[in-house]
Design a protein around this motif. Structure first.
Motif, short mmCIF file in Angstrom:
data_model
loop_
_atom_site.label_atom_id
_atom_site.label_comp_id
_atom_site.label_asym_id
_atom_site.label_seq_id
_atom_site.Cartn_x
_atom_site.Cartn_y
_atom_site.Cartn_z
N THR A 112 36.35 59.89 24.04
CA THR A 112 37.66 59.25 24.01
C THR A 112 37.60 58.01 23.13
OG1 THR A 112 37.27 57.85 25.96
CG2 THR A 112 38.10 60.07 26.35
N ASP A 113 38.72 57.69 22.48
CA ASP A 113 38.73 56.52 21.61
C ASP A 113 39.90 55.57 21.88
OD1 ASP A 113 40.86 57.96 20.57
OD2 ASP A 113 39.94 58.30 18.61
N LYS A 114 40.70 55.88 22.89
CA LYS A 114 41.82 55.00 23.21
C LYS A 114 42.24 55.21 24.67
CE LYS A 114 45.15 54.80 20.19
NZ LYS A 114 46.39 55.17 19.43
N ILE A 115 42.54 54.10 25.34
CA ILE A 115 43.09 54.13 26.69
C ILE A 115 44.42 53.39 26.66
CG2 ILE A 115 42.84 53.27 29.06
CD1 ILE A 115 39.79 53.54 28.69
N VAL A 116 45.46 54.04 27.18
CA VAL A 116 46.77 53.41 27.25
C VAL A 116 47.21 53.40 28.71
CG1 VAL A 116 49.13 53.39 26.36
CG2 VAL A 116 47.30 54.40 24.98
N VAL A 117 47.35 52.21 29.26
CA VAL A 117 47.73 52.05 30.66
C VAL A 117 49.23 51.83 30.76
CG1 VAL A 117 47.39 50.67 32.75
CG2 VAL A 117 45.46 51.12 31.23
N ALA A 118 49.85 52.45 31.75
CA ALA A 118 51.30 52.36 31.90
C ALA A 118 51.77 50.93 32.11
CB ALA A 118 51.76 53.22 33.07
N PRO A 119 52.92 50.57 31.57
CA PRO A 119 53.50 49.26 31.87
C PRO A 119 53.66 49.10 33.38
CG PRO A 119 54.73 50.37 30.14
CD PRO A 119 53.78 51.38 30.70
N GLY A 120 53.33 47.94 33.88
CA GLY A 120 53.43 47.71 35.32
C GLY A 120 52.11 47.86 36.02
N HIS A 121 51.11 48.47 35.37
CA HIS A 121 49.79 48.59 35.99
C HIS A 121 48.75 47.90 35.12
CE1 HIS A 121 46.44 50.23 38.30
NE2 HIS A 121 47.33 50.64 39.18
N ILE A 122 49.18 46.92 34.35
CA ILE A 122 48.29 46.28 33.39
C ILE A 122 47.59 45.06 33.99
CG2 ILE A 122 48.19 45.08 31.18
CD1 ILE A 122 50.55 46.83 30.30
N ASN A 123 48.32 44.25 34.72
CA ASN A 123 47.78 42.96 35.12
C ASN A 123 47.50 42.82 36.60
OD1 ASN A 123 47.73 41.83 32.52
ND2 ASN A 123 49.93 41.51 32.60
N TYR A 124 47.22 43.91 37.28
CA TYR A 124 46.73 43.79 38.65
C TYR A 124 45.66 44.84 38.87
CZ TYR A 124 49.82 47.69 39.96
OH TYR A 124 50.43 48.90 40.07
N PRO A 125 44.70 44.55 39.74
CA PRO A 125 43.49 45.35 39.80
C PRO A 125 43.52 46.57 40.70
CG PRO A 125 43.24 43.43 41.17
CD PRO A 125 44.58 43.30 40.50
N ASP A 126 44.53 46.73 41.53
CA ASP A 126 44.46 47.85 42.45
C ASP A 126 45.74 48.66 42.42
OD1 ASP A 126 42.42 47.83 45.42
OD2 ASP A 126 43.31 49.52 44.38
N ARG A 127 45.93 49.50 43.45
CA ARG A 127 46.95 50.53 43.40
C ARG A 127 48.15 50.29 44.31
NH1 ARG A 127 42.18 54.63 44.65
NH2 ARG A 127 41.02 52.70 44.82
N GLU A 128 48.18 49.14 45.00
CA GLU A 128 49.19 48.93 46.03
C GLU A 128 50.62 48.93 45.51
OE1 GLU A 128 46.56 47.03 45.54
OE2 GLU A 128 45.60 46.42 47.41
N LEU A 129 50.82 48.57 44.24
CA LEU A 129 52.17 48.44 43.71
C LEU A 129 52.68 49.72 43.06
CD1 LEU A 129 52.03 44.86 42.15
CD2 LEU A 129 52.69 45.56 44.46
N GLY A 130 51.88 50.78 43.05
CA GLY A 130 52.30 52.04 42.43
C GLY A 130 52.11 52.01 40.92
N GLY A 131 52.70 52.99 40.23
CA GLY A 131 52.58 53.06 38.77
C GLY A 131 51.17 53.29 38.29
N ASP A 132 50.36 53.96 39.11
CA ASP A 132 48.93 54.13 38.84
C ASP A 132 48.71 55.33 37.91
OD1 ASP A 132 46.19 53.99 38.96
OD2 ASP A 132 46.03 54.76 41.01
N ILE A 133 48.93 55.11 36.61
CA ILE A 133 48.85 56.21 35.66
C ILE A 133 48.43 55.68 34.29
CG2 ILE A 133 51.30 56.07 35.02
CD1 ILE A 133 51.30 59.18 34.96
#
Length: 279
Positions: A112-133
């Motif tokens: 792999t050469d690129k990772i793109v994290v969904a907006p809303g899951h960028i600046n927190y470390p866990d999964r509690e807020l959803g948007g985990d994609i």
């Protein structure tokens, strides 16, 4: 919020990432399932070098375009400069095996050469807020591999779905001997989002409960469901004889594998963002 994109080599050294993983691996998180009864050509094992194994299974994923894999964001993130932030991993440290029920052999392999994290899951470390994609870009286009189409809406409550993955087959997810090499599967149903056990665990905590855009998959017999190693793996629905992707595995509501429903991030609510990245 802007989408987080990291290209190979742009984030941190191998040693730094391995140290971060050692401090907090993602669930590497099917109890009560059985061996896959067919080949799922789009199924992906996301792998990395860990504890002396150059092809250690980290998470699952699904091939949605010839060069793109969708998975859970927490599978491809690590802690940032402090405990309240997270950053994408260096994609050069990951590779994938695609289209084999055996995560150690067969299929095709790509880096792999690129990772793109969904907006809303960028600046927190866990999964509690959803948007985990998140999305992984492959260095080698899989022109001969069949991709899986995505749903554009959340599945209706009560419909049958299938969970697949290489997660632990025992609630003791500290025992590597319980991490199967052969793909497992489990059939279940989608629960209404209002179902209490989709929101709180057996102790009344709502920390890992369902959030907007999520899918709540039932735990058959109260004891069966995904476990460590199933994170990022696809939730499937059979439509007109073909599999369709509904979501990616994010978390279990209960602390015990299979003790509560499993929460999947729906691809439907994220279809606009996904298509904007992979087009």
């Amino acid at each position: 919020m802007a989408t987080a994109t990291v290209v190979a080599g742009a984030l941190m050294t191998t040693g730094a990432v391995q140290a971060a993983w050692a401090a907090g691996d993602p669930s590497p998180k099917i109890v009560g399932g059985g061996p896959a009864d067919q080949t799922y050509p789009f199924m992906v094992s996301i792998q990395y070098s860990h504890n002396g194994d150059p092809d250690s299974h980290r998470c699952g994923g699904a091939l949605i375009r010839k060069e793109w894999v969708v998975t859970a964001a927490h599978c491809v993130q690590t802690s940032g400069s402090d405990s309240s932030t997270s950053v994408p991993l260096d994609p050069a440290l990951l590779h994938v095996r695609i289209g084999s029920n055996d995560r150690t052999a067969g299929g095709t392999v790509s880096y792999t050469d690129k990772i793109v994290v969904a907006p809303g899951h960028i600046n927190y470390p866990d999964r509690e807020l959803g948007g985990d994609i998140a999305l992984l870009h492959l260095t080698t286009a899989q022109s001969a591999v069949k991709t899986i189409p995505m749903d554009v809406v959340l599945p209706n409550p009560g419909v049958g779905v299938r969970e697949i993955g290489w997660g632990y087959t025992s609630n003791d997810d500290s025992d590597p001997s319980q991490l199967p090499t052969q793909l497992q599967q489990l059939d279940t149903t989608v629960l209404p989002a209002s179902t209490r056990k989709c929101h709180v665990d057996e102790n009344g905590s709502d920390a890992w409960g369902i959030r907007p855009g999520d899918i709540c998959a039932d735990n058959p017999d109260g004891v069966r469901g995904p476990c460590g190693g199933d994170s990022g793996s696809p939730l499937l629905m059979r439509v007109n004889g073909h599999w369709r992707l509904e979501g990616v595995d994010s978390r279990g509501v209960s602390d015990v594998c299979g003790g509560g429903p499993d929460i999947y991030t729906g691809v439907g609510p994220n279809a606009g963002w996904i298509n904007s990245v992979v087009s």
